[in-house]
Design a protein around this motif. Structure first.
Motif, PDB file in Angstrom:
ATOM      1  N   SER A  57      42.791  32.629  42.516  1.00 14.97           N
ATOM      2  CA  SER A  57      42.569  33.288  42.158  1.00 14.97           C
ATOM      3  C   SER A  57      41.429  32.597  40.752  1.00 14.97           C
ATOM      4  O   SER A  57      41.567  31.982  40.180  1.00 14.97           O
ATOM      5  CB  SER A  57      43.747  33.973  40.988  1.00 14.97           C
ATOM      6  OG  SER A  57      42.823  34.914  39.772  1.00 14.97           O
ATOM      7  N   VAL A  58      39.372  33.001  40.473  1.00 17.29           N
ATOM      8  CA  VAL A  58      39.464  32.820  40.148  1.00 17.29           C
ATOM      9  C   VAL A  58      38.687  34.307  39.012  1.00 17.29           C
ATOM     10  O   VAL A  58      37.882  35.053  39.569  1.00 17.29           O
ATOM     11  CB  VAL A  58      37.739  32.281  40.502  1.00 17.29           C
ATOM     12  CG1 VAL A  58      37.156  32.021  39.707  1.00 17.29           C
ATOM     13  CG2 VAL A  58      38.826  31.134  41.497  1.00 17.29           C
ATOM     14  N   SER A  59      38.780  34.348  37.538  1.00 16.30           N
ATOM     15  CA  SER A  59      38.897  35.421  36.849  1.00 16.30           C
ATOM     16  C   SER A  59      37.672  34.430  35.900  1.00 16.30           C
ATOM     17  O   SER A  59      37.955  33.364  34.982  1.00 16.30           O
ATOM     18  CB  SER A  59      39.415  35.538  35.773  1.00 16.30           C
ATOM     19  OG  SER A  59      40.881  36.002  36.857  1.00 16.30           O
ATOM     20  N   PRO A  60      36.299  35.181  36.327  1.00 17.83           N
ATOM     21  CA  PRO A  60      35.631  35.067  34.936  1.00 17.83           C
ATOM     22  C   PRO A  60      35.452  35.393  33.759  1.00 17.83           C
ATOM     23  O   PRO A  60      35.286  36.638  33.792  1.00 17.83           O
ATOM     24  CB  PRO A  60      34.134  35.658  35.470  1.00 17.83           C
ATOM     25  CG  PRO A  60      34.724  36.291  36.651  1.00 17.83           C
ATOM     26  CD  PRO A  60      36.123  35.902  36.985  1.00 17.83           C
ATOM     27  N   LEU A  61      35.448  34.882  32.677  1.00 17.23           N
ATOM     28  CA  LEU A  61      36.101  35.088  31.046  1.00 17.23           C
ATOM     29  C   LEU A  61      34.710  35.211  30.637  1.00 17.23           C
ATOM     30  O   LEU A  61      34.824  33.849  30.732  1.00 17.23           O
ATOM     31  CB  LEU A  61      37.189  34.418  31.117  1.00 17.23           C
ATOM     32  CG  LEU A  61      38.279  35.048  31.969  1.00 17.23           C
ATOM     33  CD1 LEU A  61      39.927  34.803  31.412  1.00 17.23           C
ATOM     34  CD2 LEU A  61      38.576  36.790  31.625  1.00 17.23           C
ATOM     35  N   THR A  62      35.034  35.935  29.329  1.00 13.55           N
ATOM     36  CA  THR A  62      34.188  35.599  28.086  1.00 13.55           C
ATOM     37  C   THR A  62      35.304  35.197  26.934  1.00 13.55           C
ATOM     38  O   THR A  62      36.129  35.123  26.996  1.00 13.55           O
ATOM     39  CB  THR A  62      33.035  36.779  27.819  1.00 13.55           C
ATOM     40  OG1 THR A  62      33.708  38.096  27.279  1.00 13.55           O
ATOM     41  CG2 THR A  62      32.408  36.789  29.130  1.00 13.55           C
ATOM     42  N   ALA A  63      34.856  34.531  25.562  1.00 12.56           N
ATOM     43  CA  ALA A  63      35.275  34.271  25.054  1.00 12.56           C
ATOM     44  C   ALA A  63      33.646  34.143  23.915  1.00 12.56           C
ATOM     45  O   ALA A  63      32.538  33.629  23.887  1.00 12.56           O
ATOM     46  CB  ALA A  63      35.756  33.039  24.596  1.00 12.56           C
ATOM     47  N   PRO A  64      34.007  34.670  22.100  1.00  9.63           N
ATOM     48  CA  PRO A  64      35.418  35.068  22.198  1.00  9.63           C
ATOM     49  C   PRO A  64      35.700  36.839  23.154  1.00  9.63           C
ATOM     50  O   PRO A  64      34.424  37.066  23.205  1.00  9.63           O
ATOM     51  CB  PRO A  64      34.966  36.351  21.091  1.00  9.63           C
ATOM     52  CG  PRO A  64      34.284  36.133  20.169  1.00  9.63           C
ATOM     53  CD  PRO A  64      33.314  34.507  21.518  1.00  9.63           C
TER      54      PRO A  64
END
Length: 263
Positions: free
Chosen positions: A236-243
């Motif tokens: 599983s590869v989840s592309p995420l942002t922060a904040p």
């Protein structure tokens, strides 16, 4: 393209088999500097210290502090020329939206994004029935092979693409290598939440029911979610942002607009 400078950290501690597995693999593709906790710092989230002690280690630097401490110390002082941060490989999965803020592994990656450095958090799912079983679970170093292979692939290739122009960091979860070769899938963090709290004589027992459901392969998570992908034997590869991003809400705008500070 020149070999990347890689800052490798984790939350299981610098002596963990998962970190060693990634170190041995990533040294083939880049210049690796390890800045990792001296002891296990699992599930501490983004806890941060004001000062940490640093010890020399054969792999790099052992920090008496948290994963977030390691990222800050590494990018701010010990390895300022880092091209990419890799956190892991964690012994145990970090799946679901509710886990992101708890995980020291994920938090180390999140911290990197505030330095404008791309990051990958890597964890390995171990099919056990209880959270507490992780304490006594013995994992062979070879079990991390699939997670290491996926990490090497992503570190080598993401720099040549626009992946990190869209995502701040990637949350990667792989099955144990014993399950065989695994496909890779782009996912979103599952929204399924099954924490329970049971009153007992001396307190309250907190339990995450999802672990036994995962071990049985009986999960309510939909296709496209991180947990479903891993249970199905995929990376599983989840592309995420922060904040975490927020949206404009007309109702909140109206509510705030009617606030009378003199009332």
């Amino acid at each position: 393209m020149d070999e990347p400078s890689i800052l490798l950290t984790n939350d299981d501690g610098i002596e963990s088999a998962g970190l060693r597995a990634l170190y041995d693999t990533l040294t083939d593709v880049g210049d690796v500097t390890v800045v990792a906790p001296a002891e296990d710092q699992s599930a501490v989230g983004r806890s941060l210290s004001h000062e940490v002690t640093v010890h020399d280690h054969e792999l790099g630097h052992a920090i008496e502090g948290t994963p977030a401490d390691c990222t800050v110390a590494g990018l701010g002082s010990l390895a300022p020329e880092t091209d990419i941060v890799v956190a892991g490989c964690n012994q145990g999965a970090n799946l679901g939206a509710y886990v992101l803020g708890r995980s020291g592994t994920v938090s180390a990656a999140v911290e990197a994004t505030f330095f404008d450095v791309p990051a990958i958090a890597v964890s390995m799912y171990i099919p056990v029935r209880e959270d507490t079983a992780f304490e006594s679970t013995q994992v062979a170093p070879e079990s991390y092979a699939e997670a290491a292979r996926a990490t090497e692939y992503l570190v080598e290739r993401t720099r040549e693409t626009g992946v990190f122009e869209e995502a701040d960091y990637l949350n990667v979860n792989a099955p144990v290598a014993e399950w065989g070769p695994a496909e890779m899938a782009v996912t979103v963090p599952s929204e399924v939440y099954q924490m329970t709290a049971t009153r007992e004589e001396d307190g309250v027992h907190l339990h995450d029911r999802i672990w036994e459901r995962m071990a049985d392969g009986d999960i309510p998570d939909p296709e496209g979610s991180d947990r479903r992908a891993v249970v199905d034997g995929k990376v599983s590869v989840s592309p995420l942002t922060a904040p975490h991003t927020t949206e404009r809400h007309d109702e909140l705008d109206a509510l705030v607009g009617t606030y009378d500070p003199t009332a």
